[in-house]
Design a protein around this motif. Structure first.
Motif, PDB file in Angstrom:
ATOM      1  N   THR A  15     -21.536  -7.060 -33.838  1.00  0.00           N
ATOM      2  CA  THR A  15     -20.445  -6.193 -32.750  1.00  0.00           C
ATOM      3  C   THR A  15     -20.932  -6.716 -31.838  1.00  0.00           C
ATOM      4  OG1 THR A  15     -21.100  -5.298 -35.267  1.00  0.00           O
ATOM      5  CG2 THR A  15     -19.935  -4.209 -33.501  1.00  0.00           C
ATOM      6  N   TRP A  16     -22.250  -6.785 -30.813  1.00  0.00           N
ATOM      7  CA  TRP A  16     -21.849  -6.488 -30.003  1.00  0.00           C
ATOM      8  C   TRP A  16     -21.356  -7.602 -29.192  1.00  0.00           C
ATOM      9  CZ3 TRP A  16     -28.505  -6.660 -29.381  1.00  0.00           C
ATOM     10  CH2 TRP A  16     -28.687  -5.259 -30.382  1.00  0.00           C
ATOM     11  N   ARG A  17     -20.752  -8.621 -29.723  1.00  0.00           N
ATOM     12  CA  ARG A  17     -20.398  -9.899 -28.911  1.00  0.00           C
ATOM     13  C   ARG A  17     -21.221 -10.651 -27.479  1.00  0.00           C
ATOM     14  NH1 ARG A  17     -16.816  -6.323 -31.902  1.00  0.00           N
ATOM     15  NH2 ARG A  17     -15.028  -7.171 -32.349  1.00  0.00           N
ATOM     16  N   PRO A  18     -22.746 -10.327 -27.997  1.00  0.00           N
ATOM     17  CA  PRO A  18     -23.106 -10.699 -26.985  1.00  0.00           C
ATOM     18  C   PRO A  18     -22.827 -11.763 -26.163  1.00  0.00           C
ATOM     19  CG  PRO A  18     -24.025 -11.788 -29.055  1.00  0.00           C
ATOM     20  CD  PRO A  18     -23.344 -11.380 -29.056  1.00  0.00           C
ATOM     21  N   TYR A  19     -21.809 -12.424 -26.185  1.00  0.00           N
ATOM     22  CA  TYR A  19     -21.209 -13.232 -25.232  1.00  0.00           C
ATOM     23  C   TYR A  19     -20.462 -12.651 -24.243  1.00  0.00           C
ATOM     24  CZ  TYR A  19     -17.940 -13.333 -29.347  1.00  0.00           C
ATOM     25  OH  TYR A  19     -17.548 -13.122 -29.982  1.00  0.00           O
ATOM     26  N   THR A  20     -20.368 -11.558 -24.446  1.00  0.00           N
ATOM     27  CA  THR A  20     -19.874 -11.124 -23.640  1.00  0.00           C
ATOM     28  C   THR A  20     -20.587 -10.160 -22.689  1.00  0.00           C
ATOM     29  OG1 THR A  20     -18.873  -9.132 -25.088  1.00  0.00           O
ATOM     30  CG2 THR A  20     -17.592 -11.038 -24.921  1.00  0.00           C
ATOM     31  N   LEU A  21     -21.085  -9.001 -22.828  1.00  0.00           N
ATOM     32  CA  LEU A  21     -22.315  -8.266 -22.865  1.00  0.00           C
ATOM     33  C   LEU A  21     -22.872  -8.148 -20.767  1.00  0.00           C
ATOM     34  CD1 LEU A  21     -24.812  -6.885 -25.626  1.00  0.00           C
ATOM     35  CD2 LEU A  21     -22.774  -6.129 -24.851  1.00  0.00           C
ATOM     36  N   ALA A  22     -23.058  -9.667 -21.168  1.00  0.00           N
ATOM     37  CA  ALA A  22     -23.385  -9.676 -19.518  1.00  0.00           C
ATOM     38  C   ALA A  22     -22.047  -8.868 -18.224  1.00  0.00           C
ATOM     39  CB  ALA A  22     -23.079 -11.099 -18.704  1.00  0.00           C
ATOM     40  N   TYR A  23     -20.953  -9.044 -18.567  1.00  0.00           N
ATOM     41  CA  TYR A  23     -19.436  -9.373 -17.561  1.00  0.00           C
ATOM     42  C   TYR A  23     -19.245  -7.706 -16.932  1.00  0.00           C
ATOM     43  CZ  TYR A  23     -14.696  -8.657 -16.523  1.00  0.00           C
ATOM     44  OH  TYR A  23     -13.149  -8.931 -16.252  1.00  0.00           O
ATOM     45  N   PRO A  24     -19.238  -6.686 -18.067  1.00  0.00           N
ATOM     46  CA  PRO A  24     -19.319  -5.373 -17.715  1.00  0.00           C
ATOM     47  C   PRO A  24     -20.265  -4.942 -17.056  1.00  0.00           C
ATOM     48  CG  PRO A  24     -19.738  -5.432 -20.086  1.00  0.00           C
ATOM     49  CD  PRO A  24     -19.491  -6.555 -19.619  1.00  0.00           C
ATOM     50  N   GLY A 282     -16.057 -17.111 -19.430  1.00  0.00           N
ATOM     51  CA  GLY A 282     -16.787 -18.170 -18.345  1.00  0.00           C
ATOM     52  C   GLY A 282     -16.074 -17.513 -17.013  1.00  0.00           C
ATOM     53  N   GLU A 283     -15.111 -17.746 -17.038  1.00  0.00           N
ATOM     54  CA  GLU A 283     -14.214 -17.871 -15.800  1.00  0.00           C
ATOM     55  C   GLU A 283     -13.954 -16.097 -14.805  1.00  0.00           C
ATOM     56  OE1 GLU A 283     -10.316 -16.011 -13.402  1.00  0.00           O
ATOM     57  OE2 GLU A 283     -10.753 -15.321 -15.663  1.00  0.00           O
ATOM     58  N   LEU A 305     -25.018 -14.789 -11.495  1.00  0.00           N
ATOM     59  CA  LEU A 305     -24.534 -15.142 -13.014  1.00  0.00           C
ATOM     60  C   LEU A 305     -25.075 -16.321 -13.138  1.00  0.00           C
ATOM     61  CD1 LEU A 305     -21.546 -16.292 -13.015  1.00  0.00           C
ATOM     62  CD2 LEU A 305     -21.654 -17.979 -11.126  1.00  0.00           C
ATOM     63  N   LEU A 306     -25.830 -17.290 -12.706  1.00  0.00           N
ATOM     64  CA  LEU A 306     -26.197 -18.421 -13.546  1.00  0.00           C
ATOM     65  C   LEU A 306     -26.758 -18.376 -14.400  1.00  0.00           C
ATOM     66  CD1 LEU A 306     -27.284 -21.272 -10.823  1.00  0.00           C
ATOM     67  CD2 LEU A 306     -24.766 -21.070 -11.893  1.00  0.00           C
ATOM     68  N   PRO A 307     -27.788 -17.302 -14.597  1.00  0.00           N
ATOM     69  CA  PRO A 307     -28.320 -17.219 -16.388  1.00  0.00           C
ATOM     70  C   PRO A 307     -27.441 -16.353 -17.191  1.00  0.00           C
ATOM     71  CG  PRO A 307     -28.999 -15.747 -14.282  1.00  0.00           C
ATOM     72  CD  PRO A 307     -27.883 -16.463 -13.799  1.00  0.00           C
ATOM     73  N   VAL A 308     -26.538 -15.743 -17.249  1.00  0.00           N
ATOM     74  CA  VAL A 308     -25.821 -15.210 -17.393  1.00  0.00           C
ATOM     75  C   VAL A 308     -24.435 -16.344 -18.163  1.00  0.00           C
ATOM     76  CG1 VAL A 308     -25.968 -13.012 -16.662  1.00  0.00           C
ATOM     77  CG2 VAL A 308     -24.670 -13.729 -16.242  1.00  0.00           C
ATOM     78  N   SER A 312     -23.843 -17.231 -22.267  1.00  0.00           N
ATOM     79  CA  SER A 312     -22.820 -16.471 -22.847  1.00  0.00           C
ATOM     80  C   SER A 312     -21.407 -17.926 -23.273  1.00  0.00           C
ATOM     81  CB  SER A 312     -21.820 -15.861 -21.467  1.00  0.00           C
ATOM     82  OG  SER A 312     -19.937 -15.460 -21.481  1.00  0.00           O
ATOM     83  N   LEU A 313     -21.966 -18.932 -22.686  1.00  0.00           N
ATOM     84  CA  LEU A 313     -21.401 -20.532 -22.636  1.00  0.00           C
ATOM     85  C   LEU A 313     -22.260 -21.201 -24.404  1.00  0.00           C
ATOM     86  CD1 LEU A 313     -19.964 -22.112 -19.501  1.00  0.00           C
ATOM     87  CD2 LEU A 313     -18.693 -21.253 -21.070  1.00  0.00           C
ATOM     88  N   LEU A 314     -23.115 -20.208 -24.043  1.00  0.00           N
ATOM     89  CA  LEU A 314     -24.223 -21.635 -25.605  1.00  0.00           C
ATOM     90  C   LEU A 314     -23.949 -20.228 -26.080  1.00  0.00           C
ATOM     91  CD1 LEU A 314     -27.277 -22.160 -23.699  1.00  0.00           C
ATOM     92  CD2 LEU A 314     -25.631 -23.798 -24.769  1.00  0.00           C
TER      93      LEU A 314
END
Length: 351
Positions: A15-24, A282-283, A305-308, A312-314
């Motif tokens: 539910t978290w979609r962790p691949y999106t959580l760094a963006y906000p 990612g973009e 940027l680099l770690p998140v 996200s991609l992985l």
């Protein structure tokens, strides 16, 4: 750990979609950077607590939005995505609603602790989340625009949290907020390309349902181009224009690949739409970092940027396909070419 506990934890993680959580959070920090104007150092004179709050509040609001969005979409997901936590029974609707409200309340408490008038922004964002999920998601471009507006609010919110009490953010924030409004309106529209059948069956009148896949793709591409046009002048006139411009170019290269893949394909299928949207996930991190780099310089932006971006991609590679497609659709993968779109199914690797 019991099997039931492990399944519950996994349902929450999905539910978290962790691949999106760094963006906000990154967008919130972009608001801080833009509001600083021409800072002397990373943070622009803001305290560490203010910068942390500018990251944490949008992140908590985003997390609450995922829970509440899935709560309101549970009937639609039961049609097209029955494997998701709520329709599959792994997460109860009441738990999702409580977690969503709890995350929003936590964001409000952070705002109250740092800059109490900004709690108004939490209320507005919460109303926007409910309006989008409950009323507007299936109402064409208006729903997409409200989704973009929520990201624009995150920019302004990040700037407002870190601003002095009872002082509005500077006008420097507005072009950045406008750029992200256009950008996320476009990427949200791309997201609707993969859900056409379920949306139609559920009575949602999204742009691809009403106007077709090709028209929706063209509208999204125009909006994306406009978002880039809005952010370039800002990046070139900030404190570190070269650094900002380099990251803007990197974002544009990724964005161009995603949109050209769709534009070159007549009636792009759901897997190509998901693949393009995954690139945009990612973009947009790179684009947010470009704003940060324009004001704070290369080192802080790249350290963020680099770690998140890597994570996200992985995580997308591990989680996203099974979150978006029912199990029977995961038993085949589609070889996608930017020139020809969805090709014949081939056996999918097990991950």
């Amino acid at each position: 750990m019991s099997t039931r506990t492990g399944a519950a934890i996994r349902a929450h993680l999905e539910t978290w979609r962790p691949y999106t959580l760094a963006y906000p959070g990154l967008v919130g920090l972009a608001g801080v950077a833009a509001d600083a104007g021409v800072p002397a150092a990373a943070g622009g004179g803001h305290t560490a607590l203010e910068v942390l709050a500018a990251w944490l509040c949008p992140t908590l609001g985003w997390l609450g939005g995922h829970y509440l969005g899935d709560y309101f979409d549970r009937d639609l997901d039961a049609i097209g995505k029955p494997q998701r936590p709520i329709p599959s029974g792994r997460l109860s609707p009441g738990t999702a609603r409580a977690c969503g409200l709890g995350a929003v309340l936590a964001a409000a408490l952070v705002a109250l602790a740092v800059n109490w008038p900004v709690v108004v922004g939490v209320v507005l964002a919460s109303a926007g989340i409910v309006a989008y999920s409950r009323l507007l998601k299936g109402r064409g471009i208006l729903g997409n625009a409200v989704r973009g507006l929520l990201t624009a609010l995150a920019v302004v919110f990040g700037a407002a949290v870190a601003a002095p009490p009872r002082q509005l953010p500077s006008w420097h924030v507005l072009p950045v907020a406008f750029a992200f409004l256009l950008h996320d309106t476009a990427s949200n529209l791309v997201g609707t390309l993969r859900d056409v059948d379920a949306d139609r069956e559920g009575g949602y009148r999204t742009v691809p349902v009403v106007r077709g896949l090709d028209a929706a793709t063209r509208i999204a591409a125009v909006l994306y181009a406009a978002s880039v046009a809005a952010v370039i002048p800002y990046a070139l006139t900030a404190a570190h224009p070269v650094t900002g411009a380099i990251l803007v170019v990197a974002a544009v290269v990724a964005g161009a690949w995603a949109y050209l893949s769709l534009l070159r394909t007549p009636r792009p299928g759901p897997r190509l739409a998901l693949r393009s949207h995954a690139v945009l996930v990612g973009e947009r991190l790179v684009l947010a970092a470009a704003v940060i780099a324009s004001d704070w310089g290369a080192l802080p932006a790249l350290l963020l940027l680099l770690p998140v971006l890597t994570a996200s991609l992985l995580i997308q590679r591990r989680m996203r396909t099974r979150h978006e497609f029912p199990p029977e659709a995961q038993d085949s993968a589609v070889v996608v070419s930017p020139a020809c779109g969805d090709a014949a199914p081939v056996p999918a690797p097990r991950m």
